[in-house]
Design a protein around this motif. Structure first.
Motif, PDB file in Angstrom:
ATOM      1  N   UNK A 181       0.828  -1.206   0.000  1.00  9.47           N
ATOM      2  CA  UNK A 181       0.000   0.000   0.000  1.00  9.47           C
ATOM      3  C   UNK A 181       0.860   1.253   0.000  1.00  9.47           C
ATOM      4  N   UNK A 182       1.936   1.243   0.776  1.00  8.04           N
ATOM      5  CA  UNK A 182       2.829   2.397   0.842  1.00  8.04           C
ATOM      6  C   UNK A 182       3.411   2.711  -0.539  1.00  8.04           C
ATOM      7  N   UNK A 183       3.927   1.698  -1.223  1.00  8.30           N
ATOM      8  CA  UNK A 183       4.522   1.918  -2.536  1.00  8.30           C
ATOM      9  C   UNK A 183       3.481   2.260  -3.595  1.00  8.30           C
ATOM     10  N   UNK A 184       2.250   1.829  -3.395  1.00  3.58           N
ATOM     11  CA  UNK A 184       1.176   2.149  -4.328  1.00  3.58           C
ATOM     12  C   UNK A 184       0.648   3.565  -4.097  1.00  3.58           C
ATOM     13  N   UNK A 185       0.441   3.928  -2.837  1.00  2.00           N
ATOM     14  CA  UNK A 185      -0.219   5.187  -2.499  1.00  2.00           C
ATOM     15  C   UNK A 185       0.727   6.388  -2.482  1.00  2.00           C
ATOM     16  N   UNK A 186       1.956   6.196  -2.034  1.00  2.00           N
ATOM     17  CA  UNK A 186       2.870   7.332  -1.884  1.00  2.00           C
ATOM     18  C   UNK A 186       3.009   8.163  -3.164  1.00  2.00           C
ATOM     19  N   UNK A 187       3.263   7.575  -4.331  1.00  2.00           N
ATOM     20  CA  UNK A 187       3.366   8.403  -5.543  1.00  2.00           C
ATOM     21  C   UNK A 187       2.070   9.148  -5.859  1.00  2.00           C
ATOM     22  N   UNK A 188       0.922   8.543  -5.571  1.00  2.00           N
ATOM     23  CA  UNK A 188      -0.367   9.212  -5.827  1.00  2.00           C
ATOM     24  C   UNK A 188      -0.516  10.446  -4.923  1.00  2.00           C
ATOM     25  N   UNK A 189      -0.169  10.299  -3.657  1.00  2.00           N
ATOM     26  CA  UNK A 189      -0.281  11.436  -2.730  1.00  2.00           C
ATOM     27  C   UNK A 189       0.695  12.541  -3.089  1.00  2.00           C
ATOM     28  N   UNK A 190       1.916  12.176  -3.437  1.00  5.92           N
ATOM     29  CA  UNK A 190       2.895  13.190  -3.820  1.00  5.92           C
ATOM     30  C   UNK A 190       2.452  13.938  -5.073  1.00  5.92           C
ATOM     31  N   UNK A 191       1.837  13.231  -6.025  1.00  6.23           N
ATOM     32  CA  UNK A 191       1.353  13.873  -7.246  1.00  6.23           C
ATOM     33  C   UNK A 191       0.253  14.879  -6.932  1.00  6.23           C
ATOM     34  N   UNK A 192      -0.623  14.543  -5.991  1.00 11.82           N
ATOM     35  CA  UNK A 192      -1.705  15.461  -5.603  1.00 11.82           C
ATOM     36  C   UNK A 192      -1.115  16.687  -4.908  1.00 11.82           C
ATOM     37  N   UNK A 193      -0.160  16.468  -4.023  1.00 12.03           N
ATOM     38  CA  UNK A 193       0.448  17.590  -3.310  1.00 12.03           C
ATOM     39  C   UNK A 193       1.240  18.492  -4.242  1.00 12.03           C
ATOM     40  N   UNK A 194       1.759  17.921  -5.318  1.00 12.19           N
ATOM     41  CA  UNK A 194       2.536  18.695  -6.293  1.00 12.19           C
ATOM     42  C   UNK A 194       1.634  19.328  -7.349  1.00 12.19           C
ATOM     43  N   UNK A 195       0.324  19.102  -7.246  1.00 19.01           N
ATOM     44  CA  UNK A 195      -0.677  19.517  -8.235  1.00 19.01           C
ATOM     45  C   UNK A 195      -0.632  20.976  -8.662  1.00 19.01           C
ATOM     46  N   UNK A 196      -1.702  21.413  -9.291  1.00 19.37           N
ATOM     47  CA  UNK A 196      -1.752  22.743  -9.925  1.00 19.37           C
ATOM     48  C   UNK A 196      -1.452  23.922  -9.047  1.00 19.37           C
TER      49      UNK A 196
END
Length: 64
Positions: A49-64
């Motif tokens: 879960x950590x390896x699956x979710x971490x990139x998704x959360x970082x992408x959201x935080x880096x968003x527009x």
């Protein structure tokens, strides 16, 4: 039944048009047991879960 709530919630979100990501760790694709995850609350599943979710959360935080 494990996952019963997710089995109902995921289609409800889709029907309502709510963007989301759903991953049933205990039910990987055929022939695939990522990190040895069996769907339990254990390190193997947490690690997956950590390896699956971490990139998704970082992408959201880096968003527009």
């Amino acid at each position: 039944m494990p996952g019963a709530a997710t089995d109902r919630f995921h289609p409800a979100l889709n029907a309502a048009g709510v963007p989301h990501h759903c991953e049933m760790y205990g039910r990987p694709l055929p022939g695939q047991k990522p990190f040895g995850c069996d769907g339990g609350h254990n390190f193997s599943c947490w690690n997956y879960a950590f390896y699956d979710v971490l990139p998704r959360r970082l992408a959201v935080l880096d968003g527009p």
